[in-house]
Every structure is written in C-alpha cells, then in structure tokens.
Design an enzyme around this catalytic site. Structure first.
Site, mmCIF file in Angstrom:
data_model
loop_
_atom_site.group_PDB
_atom_site.id
_atom_site.type_symbol
_atom_site.label_atom_id
_atom_site.label_comp_id
_atom_site.label_asym_id
_atom_site.label_seq_id
_atom_site.Cartn_x
_atom_site.Cartn_y
_atom_site.Cartn_z
ATOM 1 N N SER A 149 0.863 -1.194 0.000
ATOM 2 C CA SER A 149 0.000 0.000 0.000
ATOM 3 C C SER A 149 0.893 1.236 0.000
ATOM 4 O O SER A 149 2.074 1.158 0.357
ATOM 5 C CB SER A 149 -0.841 -0.013 1.284
ATOM 6 N N TYR A 162 -1.402 -0.582 10.792
ATOM 7 C CA TYR A 162 -1.508 -0.902 9.356
ATOM 8 C C TYR A 162 -0.205 -0.496 8.666
ATOM 9 O O TYR A 162 0.347 -1.260 7.865
ATOM 10 C CB TYR A 162 -2.710 -0.162 8.759
HETATM 11 P P1 NDP Z 1 -11.263 -6.490 0.498
HETATM 12 O O1 NDP Z 1 -11.753 -6.343 1.896
HETATM 13 O O2 NDP Z 1 -12.241 -6.412 -0.614
HETATM 14 O O3 NDP Z 1 -10.453 -7.856 0.355
HETATM 15 C C1 NDP Z 1 -9.714 -8.440 1.390
HETATM 16 C C2 NDP Z 1 -9.586 -9.913 1.100
HETATM 17 O O4 NDP Z 1 -8.782 -10.533 2.117
HETATM 18 C C3 NDP Z 1 -10.937 -10.625 1.098
HETATM 19 O O5 NDP Z 1 -11.009 -11.450 -0.032
HETATM 20 C C4 NDP Z 1 -10.889 -11.458 2.363
HETATM 21 O O6 NDP Z 1 -11.609 -12.667 2.176
HETATM 22 C C5 NDP Z 1 -9.388 -11.745 2.466
HETATM 23 N N1 NDP Z 1 -9.023 -12.184 3.807
HETATM 24 C C6 NDP Z 1 -9.135 -11.473 4.959
HETATM 25 N N2 NDP Z 1 -8.744 -12.228 5.997
HETATM 26 C C7 NDP Z 1 -8.382 -13.441 5.479
HETATM 27 C C8 NDP Z 1 -7.890 -14.635 6.052
HETATM 28 N N3 NDP Z 1 -7.712 -14.752 7.376
HETATM 29 N N4 NDP Z 1 -7.612 -15.682 5.240
HETATM 30 C C9 NDP Z 1 -7.818 -15.584 3.909
HETATM 31 N N5 NDP Z 1 -8.254 -14.467 3.303
HETATM 32 C C10 NDP Z 1 -8.543 -13.407 4.084
HETATM 33 O O7 NDP Z 1 -10.141 -5.361 0.337
HETATM 34 P P2 NDP Z 1 -9.105 -5.007 -0.834
HETATM 35 O O8 NDP Z 1 -9.373 -5.767 -2.059
HETATM 36 O O9 NDP Z 1 -9.051 -3.534 -0.881
HETATM 37 O O10 NDP Z 1 -7.736 -5.483 -0.150
HETATM 38 C C11 NDP Z 1 -6.809 -6.343 -0.770
HETATM 39 C C12 NDP Z 1 -5.401 -5.908 -0.394
HETATM 40 O O11 NDP Z 1 -5.158 -4.629 -0.929
HETATM 41 C C13 NDP Z 1 -5.147 -5.804 1.113
HETATM 42 O O12 NDP Z 1 -3.879 -6.351 1.413
HETATM 43 C C14 NDP Z 1 -5.132 -4.300 1.354
HETATM 44 O O13 NDP Z 1 -4.336 -3.951 2.462
HETATM 45 C C15 NDP Z 1 -4.543 -3.814 0.035
HETATM 46 N N6 NDP Z 1 -4.795 -2.411 -0.275
HETATM 47 C C16 NDP Z 1 -6.062 -1.942 -0.422
HETATM 48 C C17 NDP Z 1 -6.292 -0.593 -0.666
HETATM 49 C C18 NDP Z 1 -7.657 -0.025 -0.723
HETATM 50 O O14 NDP Z 1 -7.794 1.226 -0.665
HETATM 51 N N7 NDP Z 1 -8.719 -0.817 -0.870
HETATM 52 C C19 NDP Z 1 -5.171 0.342 -0.849
HETATM 53 C C20 NDP Z 1 -3.874 -0.279 -0.721
HETATM 54 C C21 NDP Z 1 -3.707 -1.588 -0.445
HETATM 55 P P3 NDP Z 1 -12.510 -13.437 3.284
HETATM 56 O O15 NDP Z 1 -13.075 -12.395 4.189
HETATM 57 O O16 NDP Z 1 -13.521 -14.146 2.451
HETATM 58 O O17 NDP Z 1 -11.559 -14.375 3.961
#
Ligand code: NDP
Length: 253
Positions: A149, A162
C-alpha cells in the site's frame, strides 16, 4: 499482450472480493488457471463459476491463511489439482485504522496475523513450487506479487499498525527478492493508494466516517486498475523484473 499466461497456474489470496477477485479474473483472462483462496467459500464459488463460464479454469479453496496449516494446505491443493504454481499473489489483508492510544489490541492482532503472518506462511509454502516452475515452465520465470500500500511507504497518525504491517511487507519483499534473484523468481511489490473495495467496511464506524470524509472528493482507483497493474507486471518477458509499483488516485496525499 507481451506474454500470455497460457499453461501457468496462479494462486491469489483474498480472492473473494476487491483487488483479489479482480486480479484472479485478469490473470484467468490471460490464460492462467487460478486458485482462489479466502474464507468466504460462497464468494469464491461464484467467481470460479464466472471464470469457468468465460472459458477459464478456476479452483475455489476455502482457507484462513492466518493458520499456517491452512495456508500450506491451500498451496498444496492448488498444486495437486492444477499441476504446478507459477504465480503467487499475496493480496489478502485487513485495514483497521485508529489511534494507537486506547486501541482494541485484538485489531492489531488481526492485522499482523493476516497482513504479515498469512503472507509469510503462504509464501513459505509456495516457494519450492515457484522455484520448480521457474526452472521448468512455459515462461522461464515465476512471480511473487505482494500487495502492500501507499501505507507501506508513508506513515500517518491513526494508521500506525496498518503502516507497520505494510512497511514489513516491503522489507520482506526486498529481502526475498535478493534471496531468489538469479533463480528466475521475480518479486513485485504493489503499492496502491485508495481503491474502492470492501476494505474500509471493517473499520470501527466512528473512525471509518472520518477516513471516508478524507477521500470524499476523490475519484478512487478501482480494483480492476490494480488487477491490470499486477497482470502487466507478471506478463513481462522473463528478463524484465518489475520490483515495485506505486499507483495512486490523482491526489497529493
Ligand atoms: P477487500 O476487503 O475487498 O479484500 C480483502 C480480502 O482478504 C478478502 O477477499 C478477504 O476474504 C481476504 N481475507 C481477509 N482475511 C483473510 C484470512 N484470514 N484468510 C484468507 N483471506 C482473508 O479489500 P481489498 O481488495 O481492498 O484489499 C486487498 C489488499 O489490498 C489488502 O492487502 C489491502 O491492504 C490492500 N490495499 C487496499 C487498498 C484499498 O484502498 N482498498 C489500498 C492499498 C492496499 P474473506 O473475508 O472471504 O476471507
């Protein structure tokens, strides 16, 4: 397209929503068979069905990757069913913002567990398969893509833990890059700014409102913007190693 992913296998963590789901679609569209990993199996099944309907190959794997045994099992299921592993996208993460003072420390535990430990366990399990694929694969290379990020480069008040997890992902990526350099496993760090996904929905409501106000005038990136960036990096010819990509909405922050 410079180099398609035909004949390769990609595993994407956090594929049940947001950037992970879009990345799985983007890699499948370029010919990769995709293993979709997350906890919400219903979401993964829907995405797998969509990818198959478009002519692709997808496998839904329910796993909580904060458990090292489940992270390893997810990788092994992908390799057993799809035959190999060429691309690992470590994307799963949570962002639980708030001041350090008076923070509920279980939020810190969750962020460290998924953003750091989950990424470590999955990488550890995948690395032997990636090294094997890099030396005997259709692309002469394999890829680890770590989704960090802007918060992995710039620390801000209210983002402390974070920031800690994402700075850690950056340091780990650089160390891993040096360790596998010359063995055709490329390591790419992706650093998005604000993306319109479900990520902010887990923040405590009083803090979420303030965070959303800060972005209210901004046209956010889409999950597809980030997915296309990842797809670009992993479809370069083997000689081109893209180590880091920072992408932001049009903002000074
Ligand atoms: P989402 O919340 O849409 O996606 C997060 C994903 O992580 C979900 O698919 C969730 O699936 C999965 N997840 C969470 N906990 C677990 C676990 N214990 N085991 C397996 N899977 C897990 O958010 P984003 O798509 O935005 O986030 C994706 C990445 O991008 C993250 O690392 C975030 O930090 C990064 N990011 C996002 C930004 C933003 O502004 N959105 C900016 C910069 C970076 P489930 O709950 O089904 O397990």
């Amino acid at each position: 397209m410079t180099n398609t992913l035909n004949g390769t296998v990609a595993l994407v963590t956090g594929a049940s929503s947001g950037i992970g789901a879009a990345t799985a679609r983007a890699l499948a569209a370029r010919g990769a068979s995709v293993a979709l990993v997350a906890r919400r199996k219903d979401r993964l099944d829907e995405l797998a069905a969509d990818i198959r309907a478009d002519g692709g190959t997808a496998l839904a794997i329910e796993a909580d990757i904060t458990d090292p045994a489940q992270a390893r099992s997810a990788v092994e299921q992908a390799v057993a069913s799809l035959g190999r592993l060429d691309t690992l996208v470590n994307n799963a993460g949570v962002m639980l913002l708030g001041p350090i003072e008076d923070a509920p420390v279980e939020e810190w535990d969750r962020m460290v567990a998924i953003n750091v430990q989950g990424l470590l366990y999955t990488t550890h399990a995948a690395l032997p398969h990636l090294l094997a694929a890099a030396s005997a694969g259709p692309r002469d290379s394999a890829d680890v893509v770590n989704v960090s990020s802007v918060a992995g480069r710039v620390a801000r008040s209210g983002w402390g833990v974070y920031n800690l997890t994402k700075h850690g992902v950056g340091a780990f990526s650089e160390s891993l890059r040096q360790e596998v350099a010359g063995r055709h496993v490329r390591v790419t760090l992706i650093e998005p700014g604000a993306v319109a996904t479900e990520l902010a929905s887990h923040i405590r409501p009083e803090i979420r409102a303030a965070a959303q106000r800060a972005f209210s005038d901004l046209e956010l990136l889409t999950a597809e913007d980030v997915a296309e960036t990842i797809a670009f990096a992993v479809t370069r010819p083997a000689r081109v190693v893209i180590n880091e990509i920072l992408l932001r909405p049009d903002t000074a922050a």
